[in-house]
Enzyme design. Structure first.
Site, PDB file in Angstrom:
ATOM      1  CB  SER A 164     -36.475 -37.880  36.265  1.00 39.70           C
ATOM      2  OG  SER A 164     -37.356 -38.945  36.011  1.00 39.70           O
ATOM      3  CG  HIS A 165     -40.857 -36.787  36.403  1.00 36.90           C
ATOM      4  ND1 HIS A 165     -39.959 -37.483  37.178  1.00 36.90           N
ATOM      5  CD2 HIS A 165     -41.657 -36.116  37.265  1.00 36.90           C
ATOM      6  CE1 HIS A 165     -40.212 -37.251  38.452  1.00 36.90           C
ATOM      7  NE2 HIS A 165     -41.233 -36.419  38.531  1.00 36.90           N
TER       8      HIS A 165
ATOM      9  CG  ASP B 225     -39.156 -40.461  32.420  1.00 38.18           C
ATOM     10  OD1 ASP B 225     -38.679 -41.332  31.675  1.00 38.18           O
ATOM     11  OD2 ASP B 225     -38.733 -40.267  33.580  1.00 38.18           O
TER      12      ASP B 225
ATOM     13  CG  ASP C 170     -34.677 -40.344  33.239  1.00 40.00           C
ATOM     14  OD1 ASP C 170     -35.911 -40.247  33.236  1.00 40.00           O
ATOM     15  OD2 ASP C 170     -34.049 -40.878  34.165  1.00 40.00           O
TER      16      ASP C 170
ATOM     17  CG  ASP D  92     -36.367 -43.418  34.737  1.00 39.40           C
ATOM     18  OD1 ASP D  92     -37.188 -42.598  34.277  1.00 39.40           O
ATOM     19  OD2 ASP D  92     -35.811 -43.272  35.843  1.00 39.40           O
ATOM     20  NE  ARG D  93     -40.093 -40.994  36.757  1.00 36.10           N
ATOM     21  CZ  ARG D  93     -40.479 -40.699  37.992  1.00 36.10           C
ATOM     22  NH1 ARG D  93     -41.743 -40.824  38.342  1.00 36.10           N
ATOM     23  NH2 ARG D  93     -39.610 -40.297  38.889  1.00 36.10           N
TER      24      ARG D  93
ATOM     25  CE  LYS E 143     -38.042 -44.295  37.926  1.00 35.26           C
ATOM     26  NZ  LYS E 143     -37.251 -44.224  39.154  1.00 35.26           N
TER      27      LYS E 143
END
Length: 727
Positions: free
Chosen positions: A264-265, A446, A448, A450-451, A555
């Site tokens: 992710s982030h 981010d 991936d 999703d944010r 998300k």
């Protein structure tokens, strides 16, 4: 009577069953003159056949042994058969092959290509050459699985969103393999038939992504997977994976799940973090029951399966590949997909792209979208440039890099430095003077995808306010309007209560869940999977810059960006009027609902042992802290958040220490499970003001921050009171 003289050139001599088998094989051909000739592929020399003279003395024995057809001998130099052996046309002998069966029971040579082999078929239960396992290997060729001895590796417990560790740890012997095998075993234990449907694999492009994908394909084949959907260049954003699972067909190829390679982030690169998580056939993250089973498997694993000879798949070009077994009876299908197509098509069905394009084309409107060198770049380009016709300058850091350009692909005021500065803000969200024009709208994604972070001109929108405003404006989005309007909203427990006020006024079902998108997924699927109440259409979000709806089960960063553009488009339909800005919309919202002053302090990289001790101390003191007065604040309730899922009844404990004040203010502490190393303590501060709307956040929350630091005593436990990040 008369004699017919047949020249020797018209036939091959057959004195024994050796000769008859050879003649019947593809080593001989009948040419256009009906003359039997040696196949030119034999290189001018016929294979030497030595059949057991006692077992194959008569033609009947040969007929019985080759009832399934004569094996290919055209590339065979010598074939020796001892004992009762059955053969078929599905077998190809190459080079020098010797087959023995010492038992009284006839044994069958497996189909496939057998090259320069000495085989003993005597004992079908033995682990020697040509046991059942080796027989299968001969039949399957590159699809043949092998078993690699391994053993448990500590620390493979998935967090709220998969397993995240240092890249070098994942690259170590057996580490990735153990987790993948444990996942396959857990999936199969649920009754999922992995040989049916497709397995989706993709990631955010971080270092080791490409190698891990090839490993998972080889292990998938060994575990029975027959169809794979792989993102081109190994890239698939997390929301795109969910979209592919839910939207891509045909039905008989529908995905049963996916491996998403992302941390992710978290930073990427050989010295930074790597991650892997499994999403189910709903498109959402694996539920607690499955992740618990995966972890249990990692603690008892003894070996894993892999097709080590399976070919390397070129994932850099969208194409289809079919890999066949040696006997031609089994196939594995691999489709390398256009990474963006399915997700963009879904987004076009949700939003009014025409109205958004009209907004973007206004001369007084400008936009910049920072993908932070993560996987979101291709999606941002596909939407802003290909669909909306905007210039390439609207897409910042849009080329994915395996180390995110050396940055930290976390869309917040601290790490999205380039975007934040371009939007006229500092790392605390305060306005700064810059040269040139400030864009009307800014967003960041981010690693991936999703944010999201939403910015206006010199204006920061908190994730909690963003969620509340999207919910309040849901009817301007066609997806919700066409279904009769929004029905339900949910937020993670640490997220501010801004959306609660919207839900109360507009009569939406409201849920407060633990952190983790899987809890939202259950609510979305209440009717479809559990025959419960239908809460959809549905919007949900987390204070950690995650927002989405029931269009997928993750998300979705670019969805949130488009939702904001749709809201702005609805407020700016008349191009002759002054532009209604992001700040205008947020200010109007506060005037209607009041303002939830809110911030999150992250203490990153602290010692996990001492951080855990700090959390345990607060957990122990919840009873004594309830009713306690500190300055102007009285702690009405102190507890450790426990969530009972209203859909499936599952219970999630230890989800965060809460201090709920009598005036509605909140202090919350969580120990994050998403860090690749060390620990991250998150401290959340919230205070609601119905009418005082223009205070600086730091000023509004200073007194409550001081109370929070005293309650946790982080200085004593972790050696600091200075956060790494404030959002």
């Amino acid at each position: 009577a008369s004699a017919i003289v047949v020249p020797r050139s018209r036939f091959a001599p057959v004195k024994k069953c050796n000769d008859l088998m050879l003649l019947r094989s593809d080593a001989y051909l009948v040419d256009e003159n009906f003359i039997t000739v040696l196949n030119p592929a034999c290189g001018g020399k016929a294979p030497i056949i030595n059949l057991d003279s006692k077992k194959y003395k008569f033609v009947g024995a040969l007929e019985e042994a080759t009832a399934g057809g004569i094996p290919s001998l055209v590339k065979c130099q010598r074939l020796t058969i001892k004992g009762l052996v059955r053969m078929s046309k599905n077998t190809t002998f190459i080079g020098d092959v010797s087959i023995t069966n010492r038992s009284d029971e006839a044994k069958t040579v497996p189909g496939g290509i057998i090259t320069d082999a000495t085989m003993d078929l005597s004992d079908s239960n033995s682990k020697s050459l040509m046991s059942g396992e080796i027989s299968a290997a001969v039949c399957l060729g590159v699809l043949a699985p092998s078993t690699v001895v391994s053993g448990p590796i500590d620390g493979q417990k998935p967090g709220t969103s998969g397993l995240r560790k240092k890249t070098k740890l994942f690259m170590g012997e057996h580490y990735l393999n153990n987790f993948v095998q444990s996942t396959f075993d857990a999936i199969k234990a649920t009754g999922t038939d992995v040989s049916e449907g497709s397995l989706v694999i993709g990631g955010d492009g971080r270092y080791y992504n490409d190698i891990a994908i090839q490993t998972i394909i080889k292990m998938g084949v060994a575990n029975g997977v027959t169809r794979f959907w792989i993102g081109q260049n190994g890239l698939l954003s997390t929301p795109a994976v969910s979209a592919i699972i839910r939207e891509r067909g045909p039905v008989w190829q529908k995905a049963f799940g996916s491996f998403i390679l992302t941390a992710s982030h978290n930073p990427g690169g050989p010295e930074e973090d790597f991650g892997i998580k499994y999403n189910t056939e709903s498109g959402g993250p694996a539920p607690d029951q499955l992740t618990d089973a995966i972890y249990t498997n990692t603690t008892t694993i003894s070996d894993y399966k892999i097709c080590s000879e399976f070919p390397h798949i070129d994932i850099n070009k969208a194409d289809s590949h079919t890999i066949m077994s040696a006997d031609g009876k089994n196939q594995v299908y691999i489709d390398v997909l256009d990474s963006t197509a399915t997700h963009v098509t879904l987004l076009k069905s949700i939003f009014d792209f025409g109205a958004i394009k009209a907004l973007l084309d206004r001369p007084d409107f400008s936009i910049v979208y920072d993908s932070m060198s993560g996987v979101n770049g291709p999606y941002a380009k596909a939407v802003l440039i290909d669909e909306f016709g905007q210039s390439e300058s609207t897409c910042m850091n849009a080329n994915p890099k395996d180390d995110f350009g050396g940055g930290h692909a976390d869309p917040n005021l601290t790490y999205a430095k380039e975007l934040v500065a371009a939007m006229g803000l500092d790392r605390n969200g305060n306005k700064i003077d810059i040269k040139g024009d400030v864009p009307s709208f800014g967003a960041a994604a981010d690693g991936d995808g999703d944010r999201n972070m939403i910015l206006g001109s010199s204006f920061f929108v908190t994730p909690s306010d963003s969620l509340a405003i999207i919910a309040a404006y849901a009817d301007v989005i066609p997806f919700f309007r066409a279904q009769g309007g929004l029905k339900g909203v949910a937020r993670s427990m640490p997220t501010s209560g801004a959306v609660d006020l919207v839900a109360k006024k507009l009569n939406f079902d409201l849920f407060e869940t633990p952190t983790g998108w899987k809890y939202f997924g259950n609510l979305m699927d209440s009717k479809a999977l559990y025959n419960g109440k239908d809460y959809t259409p549905f919007i949900c979000g987390e204070e950690s810059f995650g927002t989405g709806s029931n269009h997928i089960r993750e998300k979705d960063g670019i969805w949130a960006v488009l939702a904001w553009l749709q809201i702005l488009a609805s407020e700016n339909e008349d191009a002759t009027k002054p532009l209604v800005t992001v700040e205008d919309i947020v200010t109007r919202h506060w005037e209607t609902y009041g303002r939830n002053y809110y911030c999150r302090w992250d203490f990153e990289g602290v010692d996990k042992v001492t951080a855990t001790a700090m959390m345990d101390k607060m957990r122990t003191d919840t009873t004594s802290n309830s009713g306690r007065t500190i300055g102007k604040y009285t702690i009405a309730t102190s507890d450790d958040f426990v969530y009972t899922d209203p859909v499936d009844g599952s219970v999630a404990k230890k989800q965060g220490i809460r201090f709920l004040m009598s005036d509605g203010s909140r202090i919350i502490f969580r120990l994050s499970g998403t860090a690749g190393s060390g620990a991250t303590v998150r401290m959340y501060i919230e205070q609601y003001e119905p009418s005082i709307l223009d205070m600086a956040v730091a000023d509004a929350l200073k007194g409550l921050v001081d109370v929070a630091l005293g309650l946790c005593d982080i200085k004593t436990f972790c050696g600091t009171e200075t956060p790494t990040v404030i959002t």
